[in-house]
Each structure stands twice: as structure tokens, then as C-alpha cells.
Design a protein around this motif. Structure first.
Motif, PDB file in Angstrom:
ATOM      1  N   ASN A  38      81.714  31.333  96.223  1.00  0.00           N
ATOM      2  CA  ASN A  38      80.646  32.326  96.264  1.00  0.00           C
ATOM      3  C   ASN A  38      81.205  33.705  96.574  1.00  0.00           C
ATOM      4  N   TRP A 184      74.356  39.274  94.639  1.00  0.00           N
ATOM      5  CA  TRP A 184      73.616  39.551  93.412  1.00  0.00           C
ATOM      6  C   TRP A 184      74.329  40.536  92.484  1.00  0.00           C
ATOM      7  N   PRO A 187      75.907  38.887  89.001  1.00  0.00           N
ATOM      8  CA  PRO A 187      74.866  38.542  88.019  1.00  0.00           C
ATOM      9  C   PRO A 187      74.153  39.774  87.475  1.00  0.00           C
ATOM     10  N   ALA A 188      73.935  40.778  88.343  1.00  0.00           N
ATOM     11  CA  ALA A 188      73.254  41.994  87.886  1.00  0.00           C
ATOM     12  C   ALA A 188      74.108  42.745  86.868  1.00  0.00           C
TER      13      ALA A 188
END
Length: 209
Positions: A38, A184, A187-188
């Protein structure tokens, strides 16, 4: 007479090269090897050690062969940016070497910030791609291949010029994000890199470009 594609041969061998150290250290690997991390660098995805050691290089070998076949058999390949075409030919071998190195070090030596290295690598590659996107002329292999860009040369050129700026910005964001635990962000950025060219090209198409 069959012509030997030396680039395909060398890149394929490089894809498989990580299997050598994987085989040497195979008995020392845990039954399940961390293969995904992650944004904080913590392992959150695992695979059997046989797949981590040998499956990933073989999978990337298949990707490498497919990419070479597409690039070499595109009738408009002379229109593609030479830099992007060469990058495409070596991206799978590079991914194989870097991925296996990080997985082995993590499995044998302890935690490695997988996210840091791959975000940096992805950021550099996206930034370089953004710089060369506007240099791509219309073709069916390298570039933003949408129904509207393939149908209209003007749409292709405008989309690639605009997308080049967005990809450079996105690449720099990925490089910065490598040092920031922002889950995020990647992915953004990925959504931006995909959706902006699509929507921009479609808007040009609707306006008649």
C-alpha cells in the motif's frame, strides 16, 4: 530466411534473468510472498512463492513478446515516436528486474518500501511519455488510440499535445507522491491520465475536429 529480432531476444532474456536469483534463494522464500504494497509501504497482497519466483517473470515475458509483435507489425510504425516505441520494447524487462529484486529483498531481508520505488519509476516513465506524446504521428500502436483520434489526424494531434502536458504533470505528481503517504493519489492520477485524453478527444470530435 527468418530474421532474428535481437531486441526481442535480449529483452526476453532480461525478463527471465530474475528467475536465476529466484531459483537460488527459492528454498529460503516463505510459502506466500508479498507482491503488493500500500501507499505506506506495507504488504497487503500475497502470492505463492512459485508464482512470485517464476510466474511473474514468465507473465512479463508474454507481455514483452506481445508488445514487440504489435510494434513490429504496425503498418504505420514509422509514425510512432522512436523513443516511446523503444521504451515500450523495454518496459516489461525493466518491470521484471525491478519487481523481482524488490520482492526477493523484502522476502529475504525484511520490509522494503515497494511503493517508493515503483511510484518513482512510474512517475519518471509517465513524465518521459508525456514529453514525447506530442511527437507521435497517427498510428495504431503507440499513443492514444481512440476511435476519434484514429479517424481524424487533427483530433490525434490536438489530443496528444494536450495530453502531453497532463501526463507530464501527472508524472511529477507520482514522483512527489512517492514520498507522501496519500493512498488516493495514484488512483486519482491514473484516472486523470486515462480520462482526460478520452474526454478531450471526444469533445473535439463532437465539435467536428
Amino acid at each position: 530466411m527468418i530474421r532474428l529480432d535481437r531486441t526481442l531476444l535480449c529483452s526476453s532474456l532480461l525478463c527471465l534473468a530474475p528467475m536465476v536469483p529466484s531459483g537460488v534463494f527459492y528454498s529460503r522464500l516463505p510459502e506466500r510472498v508479498a507482491v503488493h504494497f500500500n501507499a505506506a509501504g506495507q504488504a497487503d497482497g500475497f502470492a505463492p512463492r512459485w508464482f512470485a519466483a517464476f510466474g511473474l517473470p514468465l507473465l512479463l515475458l508474454l507481455v514483452n513478446v506481445f508488445v514487440h509483435l504489435r510494434l513490429n507489425h504496425d503498418p504505420q510504425r514509422q509514425n510512432a515516436s522512436a523513443v516511446l516505441a523503444q521504451a515500450g520494447r523495454w518496459i516489461a524487462p525493466l518491470a521484471s528486474v525491478v519487481t523481482e529484486a524488490v520482492l526477493l529483498i523484502h522476502a529475504l531481508r525484511g520490509p522494503v518500501n515497494f511503493h517508493l520505488y515503483f511510484s518513482l519509476l512510474a512517475g519518471v516513465l509517465v513524465t518521459v511519455a508525456g514529453n514525447y506524446l506530442p511527437k507521435c504521428r497517427q498510428n495504431r500502436t503507440v499513443g492514444i488510440k481512440l476511435p476519434w483520434t484514429l479517424r481524424s489526424e487533427a483530433n490525434w494531434n490536438k489530443t496528444h499535445r494536450a495530453a502531453g502536458f497532463v501526463w507530464i504533470a501527472g508524472g511529477l505528481m507520482l514522483i512527489a507522491g512517492a514520498f507522501l503517504p496519500v493512498p488516493w493519489l495514484e488512483p486519482a492520477v491514473a484516472a486523470l491520465l486515462v480520462l482526460f485524453p478520452l474526454l478531450y478527444s471526444f469533445a473535439l470530435h463532437k465539435r467536428g475536429s
